[in-house]
Design an enzyme around this catalytic site. Structure first.
Site, short mmCIF file in Angstrom:
data_model
loop_
_atom_site.label_atom_id
_atom_site.label_comp_id
_atom_site.label_asym_id
_atom_site.label_seq_id
_atom_site.Cartn_x
_atom_site.Cartn_y
_atom_site.Cartn_z
N GLU A 57 51.49 26.45 66.88
CA GLU A 57 50.11 26.17 66.51
C GLU A 57 50.05 24.73 65.99
OE1 GLU A 57 52.26 27.26 64.37
OE2 GLU A 57 51.86 25.82 62.77
N LYS A 94 58.24 16.39 60.31
CA LYS A 94 58.02 17.61 61.08
C LYS A 94 59.04 17.86 62.18
CE LYS A 94 53.14 18.55 60.36
NZ LYS A 94 52.68 17.43 59.50
N SER A 100 56.62 11.03 53.61
CA SER A 100 56.74 12.07 54.64
C SER A 100 56.43 11.60 56.05
CB SER A 100 55.85 13.26 54.28
OG SER A 100 54.50 12.88 54.15
C1 LIG Z 1 51.95 17.60 58.37
C2 LIG Z 1 52.23 16.56 57.38
C3 LIG Z 1 52.26 16.85 56.01
C4 LIG Z 1 51.88 18.19 55.43
O1 LIG Z 1 52.72 19.24 55.79
P1 LIG Z 1 53.74 19.87 54.78
O2 LIG Z 1 54.19 21.10 55.46
O3 LIG Z 1 53.06 20.11 53.48
O4 LIG Z 1 54.85 18.88 54.61
C5 LIG Z 1 52.59 15.85 55.13
N1 LIG Z 1 52.89 14.59 55.56
C6 LIG Z 1 52.86 14.28 56.87
C7 LIG Z 1 53.17 12.89 57.28
C8 LIG Z 1 52.53 15.24 57.82
O5 LIG Z 1 52.51 14.91 59.12
#
Ligand SMILES: *Cc1c(COP(=O)(O)O)cnc(C)c1O
Length: 418
Positions: free
Chosen positions: A129, A107, A395
């Site tokens: 947000e 993010k 992610s």
């Molecule tokens: C917020 C988040 C997501 C989901 O958001 P996307 O916009 O779909 O990427 C996925 N993995 C992690 C670790 C997150 O913090």
């Protein structure tokens, strides 16, 4: 006249996307996307669109963005060969380590990039947000870095569920505003942020957190995250000596997935799979699997796949992972599904918790609950496709999920300790 076969149309649409012709002048990816907003929001979005056009490709902006990604975010993030999972699954598994980025997930790429854009546009303050709080934390950190005041709208229900993130945002200098309207969660927080933006479109910059919403956000957020896939593709060629046979990412709004996928869309031999939150079942209201189970409709400014009842009422979602809990999805994913380039499937809560434990045990990595969805999809694919090379977008890290995880004691650790 004979109709063109769908495959020809699909190939032409993919070619247009890869050539940079989509989103088109109306902000559409094929049938999806666009700008379904009240009249009052149009000037702010047009100003943002002009800013994106003027600055995104400008060498000075790119240089500043790359510097921040390198010196502050910690990019490029590592590509890690997952030796334990490779052994367990009978595959060659690689992980793109967004968990190693500053604040613990992908993010931050988008937050710092848009904060820099806000500064270029002359904004005096940033609003954002947040649902589970992760985007609020990333925005607060980025604004502190750039030197802009930051206000984060957060649903009152989420505030009570995510106290540590609220404290984190405040320490990072952000003002956190509780949203008492609507469902008091993410959807209401987005509506409130949009309202704030309309009242001062010149002085305020709205830093949206995923590849969703009205044009140009889905495009802008994707561009902020494309470093994930660009790095991963080059790293695969260098470290593995080849491209993966398949790429996996979890999909909430779809920002980490679109950032990873884009670099591979033009590689016809690379299979691409997005994994959504299957929650506790396939019924309406039991999951957040928008692409796998939803229908087309308009949500928060965009024509995309959404979870709605037969009357068009948007449905609440359910998932063990707070970060995937959204009734919509980025329009580019709806488009990629419609042309058959990316496949989307759902992973249920129980499998997700099990996969998270497996990644911990095999790799020494506590992955995020969101991310664990991608591992469920990858594990099933490996069973059907033995011996293949796989890339998984890791992610984020799971430290933030400990309050949820303690309610689901692991079975693996007990085996190991016995
Ligand atoms: C917020 C988040 C997501 C989901 O958001 P996307 O916009 O779909 O990427 C996925 N993995 C992690 C670790 C997150 O913090």
């Amino acid at each position: 006249m004979q109709a063109k076969p769908k495959e020809q149309d699909d190939a032409a649409l993919l070619a247009a996307l890869l050539a940079g012709e989509l989103p088109d002048a109306r902000g559409r990816f094929g049938a999806f996307g666009g700008r379904y907003v009240p009249e009052t929001l149009v000037p702010a979005l047009e100003r943002l669109e002009a800013g994106v056009r003027d600055y995104l490709r400008e060498p000075g902006f790119q240089e500043e963005f790359c510097h921040e990604l390198f010196e502050w975010v910690g990019r490029p993030t590592a590509l890690t060969p997952a030796r334990g999972l490779s052994r367990a699954w009978g595959a060659d598994v690689w992980l793109k380590r967004e968990d190693l980025a500053h604040t613990g997930a992908h993010k931050i790429n988008n937050a710092i990039g848009q904060a820099l854009l806000a500064k270029r546009l002359g904004a005096k303050r940033v609003i954002a947000e947040t649902g589970a709080g992760q985007h609020g934390v990333a925005s607060a950190a980025a604004c502190a870095r750039i030197g802009l005041p930051c206000r984060v709208y957060m649903g009152a229900v989420d505030i009570s569920r995510q106290a540590p993130n609220v404290d984190r945002m405040r320490r990072l200098g952000a003002e956190v505003v509780a949203v008492e309207s609507g469902d008091k969660t993410l959807r209401a927080a987005i509506d409130e942020a949009l309202r704030d933006w309309v009242s001062d479109p010149d002085g305020t910059y709205y830093l949206l957190g995923s590849a969703v919403g009205p044009h140009p956000y889905p495009y802008l957020v994707r561009e902020m995250h494309r470093c994930i896939g660009d790095e991963a593709r080059a790293q695969m060629l260098k470290q593995a000596g080849k491209l993966p046979d398949a790429v996996f990412a979890c999909v909430g709004g779809g920002s980490n997935a679109i950032g990873l996928f884009h670099a591979f869309l033009g590689d016809p031999d690379v299979e691409i799979v997005g994994v959504e939150a299957g929650g506790i079942g396939s019924g309406l209201g039991q999951n957040a699997a928008t692409l796998a189970t939803g229908t087309p409709g308009v949500l928060q400014g965009s024509y995309t796949m959404i979870l709605q009842d037969p009357n068009g009422q948007v449905q609440e979602t359910q998932s063990v992972s707070a970060g995937l809990d959204y009734s919509g999805v980025g329009p580019e994913h709806a488009f990629l599904q419609s042309i058959g380039r990316v496949r989307y499937e759902a992973a249920g809560d129980a499998d997700v918790l099990d996969a998270l434990d497996e990644v911990c045990a095999e790799e020494g990595i506590l992955t995020a609950l969101e991310t664990a969805h991608a591992f469920v999809g990858a594990r099933e694919w490996a069973r059907k496709n033995p011996g293949k090379t796989m890339l998984i977008g890791n992610s984020g890290r799971g430290d933030k999920d400990m309050s949820t995880l303690v309610q689901h004691p692991t079975t693996r650790a007990r085996h190991a300790g016995a």
